[in-house]
Design a protein around this motif. Structure first.
Motif, PDB file in Angstrom:
ATOM      1  N   LEU A  78       0.848  -1.186   0.000  1.00  0.00           N
ATOM      2  CA  LEU A  78       0.000   0.000   0.000  1.00  0.00           C
ATOM      3  C   LEU A  78       0.886   1.240   0.000  1.00  0.00           C
ATOM      4  N   LEU A  79       0.675   2.116  -0.975  1.00  0.00           N
ATOM      5  CA  LEU A  79       1.460   3.338  -1.110  1.00  0.00           C
ATOM      6  C   LEU A  79       0.533   4.542  -0.986  1.00  0.00           C
ATOM      7  N   LEU A  80       0.788   5.362   0.018  1.00  0.00           N
ATOM      8  CA  LEU A  80       0.069   6.620   0.220  1.00  0.00           C
ATOM      9  C   LEU A  80       0.915   7.738  -0.361  1.00  0.00           C
ATOM     10  N   ILE A  81       0.299   8.592  -1.180  1.00  0.00           N
ATOM     11  CA  ILE A  81       1.034   9.715  -1.747  1.00  0.00           C
ATOM     12  C   ILE A  81       0.275  11.008  -1.472  1.00  0.00           C
ATOM     13  N   GLY A  82       0.992  12.121  -1.519  1.00  0.00           N
ATOM     14  CA  GLY A  82       0.346  13.405  -1.268  1.00  0.00           C
ATOM     15  C   GLY A  82       1.075  14.560  -1.922  1.00  0.00           C
ATOM     16  N   ARG A  83       0.322  15.624  -2.162  1.00  0.00           N
ATOM     17  CA  ARG A  83       0.857  16.878  -2.706  1.00  0.00           C
ATOM     18  C   ARG A  83       0.941  17.901  -1.568  1.00  0.00           C
ATOM     19  N   PRO A  84       1.628  19.005  -1.762  1.00  0.00           N
ATOM     20  CA  PRO A  84       1.876  19.942  -0.654  1.00  0.00           C
ATOM     21  C   PRO A  84       0.622  20.378   0.104  1.00  0.00           C
ATOM     22  N   ALA A  85      -0.485  20.644  -0.590  1.00  0.00           N
ATOM     23  CA  ALA A  85      -1.699  21.115   0.078  1.00  0.00           C
ATOM     24  C   ALA A  85      -2.382  20.023   0.898  1.00  0.00           C
ATOM     25  N   GLU A  86      -1.912  18.784   0.746  1.00  0.00           N
ATOM     26  CA  GLU A  86      -2.563  17.651   1.416  1.00  0.00           C
ATOM     27  C   GLU A  86      -1.772  17.161   2.630  1.00  0.00           C
ATOM     28  N   ARG A  87      -0.821  17.940   3.092  1.00  0.00           N
ATOM     29  CA  ARG A  87       0.085  17.461   4.142  1.00  0.00           C
ATOM     30  C   ARG A  87      -0.656  17.015   5.404  1.00  0.00           C
ATOM     31  N   THR A  88      -1.624  17.792   5.872  1.00  0.00           N
ATOM     32  CA  THR A  88      -2.317  17.439   7.122  1.00  0.00           C
ATOM     33  C   THR A  88      -3.032  16.094   6.983  1.00  0.00           C
ATOM     34  N   LEU A  89      -3.767  15.917   5.886  1.00  0.00           N
ATOM     35  CA  LEU A  89      -4.455  14.652   5.659  1.00  0.00           C
ATOM     36  C   LEU A  89      -3.461  13.515   5.488  1.00  0.00           C
ATOM     37  N   PHE A  90      -2.386  13.772   4.761  1.00  0.00           N
ATOM     38  CA  PHE A  90      -1.357  12.751   4.547  1.00  0.00           C
ATOM     39  C   PHE A  90      -0.778  12.277   5.875  1.00  0.00           C
ATOM     40  N   GLU A  91      -0.403  13.219   6.720  1.00  0.00           N
ATOM     41  CA  GLU A  91       0.217  12.847   7.997  1.00  0.00           C
ATOM     42  C   GLU A  91      -0.757  12.093   8.894  1.00  0.00           C
ATOM     43  N   ALA A  92      -2.038  12.464   8.848  1.00  0.00           N
ATOM     44  CA  ALA A  92      -3.041  11.739   9.644  1.00  0.00           C
ATOM     45  C   ALA A  92      -3.190  10.309   9.158  1.00  0.00           C
ATOM     46  N   ASP A  93      -3.266  10.114   7.846  1.00  0.00           N
ATOM     47  CA  ASP A  93      -3.383   8.768   7.291  1.00  0.00           C
ATOM     48  C   ASP A  93      -2.134   7.941   7.574  1.00  0.00           C
ATOM     49  N   GLN A  94      -0.987   8.560   7.428  1.00  0.00           N
ATOM     50  CA  GLN A  94       0.260   7.842   7.678  1.00  0.00           C
ATOM     51  C   GLN A  94       0.312   7.344   9.115  1.00  0.00           C
ATOM     52  N   ALA A  95      -0.110   8.183  10.045  1.00  0.00           N
ATOM     53  CA  ALA A  95      -0.107   7.786  11.453  1.00  0.00           C
ATOM     54  C   ALA A  95      -1.148   6.711  11.729  1.00  0.00           C
ATOM     55  N   ASP A  96      -2.367   6.904  11.211  1.00  0.00           N
ATOM     56  CA  ASP A  96      -3.447   5.952  11.479  1.00  0.00           C
ATOM     57  C   ASP A  96      -3.111   4.558  10.959  1.00  0.00           C
ATOM     58  N   MET A  97      -2.536   4.488   9.768  1.00  0.00           N
ATOM     59  CA  MET A  97      -2.247   3.182   9.161  1.00  0.00           C
ATOM     60  C   MET A  97      -0.821   2.709   9.395  1.00  0.00           C
TER      61      MET A  97
END
Length: 356
Positions: A78-97
């Protein structure tokens, strides 16, 4: 008299039938022509143990040994990717999973079409696997039949009557008499409850659409990981030489045989295209399924407080395949009065009594 009539032949009902067939006689009723016709037949089919609410995660983890023993898992990642404006959501998903950070270069090595001028963050989990959903359903169905269970398709329930001895379940002109009803009817679980004189819980069937597109630029996508956008607002996954792309939509609908919405598909494909270098030029096919959730988005497993002979096996949402081994075992443990394999707090979090 039948000990358990299970209503619903998706993964929830088939796994429940398998476990309960060790406790007594079981008849499973599925209204469609085949098992796993609706949501269970339209699953993205990924095992990711840290996906879901806390009680769901515990069910996922407790299901891993069964999945491995049944040989239904194959490597995916599973690969999670994100763009600069998505940092908050990205970090939350990275932590949760609990995903491990990787560089964009490492991510691009996994998926060559990633646009590294847009994607600035990536995280990965190599312990995510594809689930052979048909094999899993048939594993439970075989177990149920070996224990004497009867599985009936084209058997739509038309009426249910409470009797002094149990339940009369009407299927056309036939009437089945049962001690217990197991409500595993997916998007229709509240309708079955009302038919039975049991208070509905307030389940919400949510439509999720899926597009199947050709492999981008002719790449061999077979070893690509599943690709997630932050906040799960889209995802993509290899599928038999092609690529599945979903907008991860959750549109509230009434229970029905779902079909994809063109606008939802267009939005999902646009989100996907914003992260890759290859545009989508055509679809191979599309479809939709219903992910049905309880009000707190956690599974509901166990007897109804109003009547313990009415048993809920509902609210699997998008977690039914990966959680089914442990969820069905917990259901059987609770009904048999055996010590459950989950903690008291987790059992309470899954019990219908929380809605009483």
């Amino acid at each position: 008299m039948i000990d358990f009539v299970v209503i619903g032949g998706g993964i929830a009902g088939v796994s429940a039938a398998a476990r309960l067939s060790e406790l007594g006689s079981v008849t499973l009723l599925e209204g469609e022509d085949a098992l796993a016709y609706h949501a269970s037949g339209r699953s993205a089919a990924l095992y990711e143990q840290n996906y879901g609410k806390p009680a769901t995660v515990e069910l996922n983890k407790a299901s891993l040994a069964f999945h491995r023993g049944a040989d239904v898992l194959s490597p995916r990642g599973l690969l999670l990717i994100g763009r600069p404006a998505e940092r908050t959501l990205f970090e939350a998903d990275q932590a949760d999973m609990q995903l491990a950070p990787v560089t964009v270069a490492e991510a691009k090595a996994m998926i060559p079409i990633l646009d590294d001028t847009q994607v600035t963050m990536a995280a990965y989990d190599d312990e995510a696997w594809d689930i052979d959903t048909d094999k899993l359903v048939q594993t439970f169905a075989k177990q149920a039949r070996l224990n004497g269970a009867t599985i009936k398709t084209k058997a739509k329930v038309t009426d249910i009557t409470r009797t002094a001895q149990g339940w009369d379940v009407h299927v056309g002109t036939d009437v089945l008499t049962a001690k217990n009803i197991v409500n595993a009817a997916g998007a229709w679980v509240d309708e079955i409850a009302v038919m039975s004189g049991i208070a509905p819980i307030g389940f919400t069937p949510l439509r999720r659409s899926m597009a199947r597109i050709p492999a981008p630029d002719g790449h061999d996508v077979s070893a690509w990981p599943m690709l997630f956008g932050p906040g799960e607002d889209w995802y993509a996954k290899p599928d038999a030489g092609a690529l599945l792309v979903s907008p991860a939509d959750e549109t509230l609908v009434t229970p029905h045989d779902a079909y994809a919405d063109d606008m939802d598909l267009a939005e999902g494909l646009a989100r996907y295209e914003a992260n890759v270098t290859t545009p989508v030029t055509r679809l191979l096919t599309s479809w939709a399924g219903l992910r049905t959730f309880a009000p707190d988005r956690t599974l509901v497993l166990g007897p109804a407080p109003q009547d313990p002979s009415f048993i809920w096996c509902a609210g699997q949402g998008g977690y039914g395949m990966q959680s089914s081994p442990a969820a069905s075992l917990l259901l059987a443990d609770v009904i048999a009065g055996r010590p459950p394999h989950l903690s008291h707090d987790m059992v309470a979090a899954l019990s219908p009594a929380r809605f009483a």
